[in-house]
Design an enzyme around this catalytic site. Structure first.
Site, PDB file in Angstrom:
ATOM      1  N   LYS A 192       8.286  19.261  -5.068  1.00  0.00           N
ATOM      2  CA  LYS A 192       7.713  20.111  -3.935  1.00  0.00           C
ATOM      3  C   LYS A 192       6.376  19.765  -3.401  1.00  0.00           C
ATOM      4  CE  LYS A 192      10.888  22.150  -6.570  1.00  0.00           C
ATOM      5  NZ  LYS A 192      12.372  22.715  -6.561  1.00  0.00           N
ATOM      6  N   TRP A 214      14.505  29.155 -15.231  1.00  0.00           N
ATOM      7  CA  TRP A 214      15.359  28.268 -14.357  1.00  0.00           C
ATOM      8  C   TRP A 214      16.771  27.937 -14.941  1.00  0.00           C
ATOM      9  CZ3 TRP A 214      15.231  22.299 -14.252  1.00  0.00           C
ATOM     10  CH2 TRP A 214      15.898  21.781 -13.195  1.00  0.00           C
ATOM     11  N   ASP A 222       6.579  22.971 -18.315  1.00  0.00           N
ATOM     12  CA  ASP A 222       7.342  22.344 -17.134  1.00  0.00           C
ATOM     13  C   ASP A 222       6.306  22.707 -16.021  1.00  0.00           C
ATOM     14  OD1 ASP A 222       9.138  21.965 -14.927  1.00  0.00           O
ATOM     15  OD2 ASP A 222      10.690  23.124 -15.618  1.00  0.00           O
TER      16      ASP A 222
HETATM   17  C1  LMR Z   1      15.328  25.478  -7.616  1.00  0.00           C
HETATM   18  O1  LMR Z   1      15.016  26.066  -8.773  1.00  0.00           O
HETATM   19  O2  LMR Z   1      15.772  26.129  -6.728  1.00  0.00           O
HETATM   20  C2  LMR Z   1      14.656  24.148  -7.457  1.00  0.00           C
HETATM   21  O3  LMR Z   1      14.087  23.572  -8.831  1.00  0.00           O
HETATM   22  C3  LMR Z   1      16.006  23.146  -7.321  1.00  0.00           C
HETATM   23  C4  LMR Z   1      16.827  22.977  -8.357  1.00  0.00           C
HETATM   24  O4  LMR Z   1      16.982  21.915  -8.685  1.00  0.00           O
HETATM   25  O5  LMR Z   1      17.298  23.813  -9.070  1.00  0.00           O
END
Ligand code: LMR
Length: 398
Positions: free
Chosen positions: A248, A131, A213
């Site tokens: 979520k 991420w 996470d």
């Molecule tokens: C995502 O990865 O799209 C979500 O976790 C929202 C975000 O805050 O990035």
């Protein structure tokens, strides 16, 4: 002048895309960027269990006074049960503590600050890819970041050997390792049960500190099932950090509700760790807001609402799975140049499509279809109305 020299920051790779999408005037535009669940009508409704909990809260709340620095104790207890399992011996031994935090991101940051400020570790190993915000959260907290292999482009699956090899040869005892507990973001590729077990033993043997996470509990295989990786780790690793998010699985995106749970080797360690988590919270946001925590607490502690929540999580999970296989089938029907059946082996909201940066850019400019630059598609945004134009466009850019 003080601000003259400030350079403009780049747009956020995920949330920046939402802003661009909003400014796009094309009627046929499709947003598959940010990870937000949508129903088949393209809406993100409030869960029924949440609405019912809010009615109870509205009728019974008596004060808007501050919460404790680490949030309400009942909330912490319920989060620990959800993550560790009601019958966990860690709970019986009182070895875990939970601090409420604003969203999963807040939880990650509180955990990161604790690690850095208490000299628990100087370095954290993060999957490649991950991420996008992980790099920023841990980097800005002052931790050094290393990357371990995760994604195998050739098989569109987990690079398990590469992952183990990087941890074995690059990480040093005393480093931390960040793991996605389920529904890996962005790839949707998770280790299987045997691989979790092997990783759990390896991380213990290498003397690394696991930091999970856990943003998608319930979106992979089930609420308890998705905690299997964490629970495998807890058999071999007495100390673990877990950042939970309820954005979520409760649809509480804008309530910013999450938690950091720290498991320690002894109750005594847990108490001292908790005292330091309080400092990290106090220095960041003083103490947490109440509404999201009250919702989660009310739902989890009221049997009918808990049952309704489990049903609603299952509905969301099933809808995403259905869109995943429909996407694979519809691309196949169109004789797409690429075999996309690997998408059916991925879990959670996202699919790492394998589309290149150029193809992603064409989808946006020519078709008004927004996906993240890495090729990550938010499958949770696909509906039976937008899937045909989506597949037509993908086939055209391949
Ligand atoms: C995502 O990865 O799209 C979500 O976790 C929202 C975000 O805050 O990035």
């Amino acid at each position: 002048m003080f601000f003259e020299k400030i350079a403009a920051a780049p747009a956020d790779p995920i949330l920046g895309l939402t802003e661009e999408f909003k400014n796009d005037s094309r009627a046929e535009k499709i947003n598959l960027g940010v990870g937000i669940f949508k129903n088949n009508e393209g809406q993100t409704p409030i869960l029924k269990c949440v609405k019912k909990a809010e009615e109870i809260i509205l009728a019974t709340e008596k004060t808007k006074s501050y919460l404790p620095i680490v949030g309400a104790p009942e909330y912490g207890r319920l989060v620990r049960e959800l993550v560790l399992g009601k019958d966990s011996e860690i709970l019986a031994a009182d070895r875990a503590r939970t601090a409420q935090a604003p969203g999963g991101t807040g939880a990650l940051r509180v955990g990161a600050d604790f690690l850095k400020q208490q000299n628990v570790t100087a370095k954290i190993w993060i999957s490649d890819p991950t991420w996008a915000n992980h790099m920023q959260v841990f980097g800005k907290a002052g931790l050094e970041i290393g990357r371990y292999a995760y994604y195998d482009k050739a098989t569109q699956g987990l690079d398990f050997e590469g992952m183990k090899n990087d941890l074995r040869t690059k990480a040093k005892a005393g480093d931390a390792v960040l793991l996605h507990a389920c529904c890996h973001n962005p790839t949707g590729i998770d280790p299987d049960a045997a691989q979790w077990e092997e990783l759990a033993k390896l991380v213990a043997e290498l003397g690394l500190l696991p930091f999970f996470d856990f943003a998608y509990q319930g979106f992979g295989n089930g609420i308890d099932e998705d905690a299997a990786g964490i629970r495998a780790f807890l058999k071999y690793n007495p100390e673990v950090l877990i950042a939970s998010s309820f954005s979520k699985n409760f649809g509480l995106y804008n309530e910013r509700i999450g938690a950091i749970t720290v498991v320690s080797a002894t109750k005594d360690d847990a108490d001292r760790v908790f005292s330091q988590l309080k400092i990290a919270v106090r220095a960041n946001f003083s103490n947490p807001p109440v509404h999201g925590a009250s919702i989660v607490t009310t739902v989890l502690s009221t049997p009918e609402l808990r049952a309704l929540w489990e049903e609603e999580v299952k509905e969301m999970r099933d809808r995403i799975k259905e869109m995943r296989s429909l996407l694979v089938d519809k691309l196949k029907e169109r004789n797409a140049k690429v075999d996309f059946s690997f998408i059916n082996n991925q879990y959670g909201m996202f699919s790492f499509s394998g589309l290149s940066k150029e193809q992603v850019a064409r989808l946006k400019s020519e078709f008004g279809i927004y996906i993240v630059g890495s090729g990550r598609i938010s499958v949770a945004g696909i509906t039976t109305s937008n899937i045909d134009p989506l597949c037509d466009a993908i086939v055209k850019v391949l």
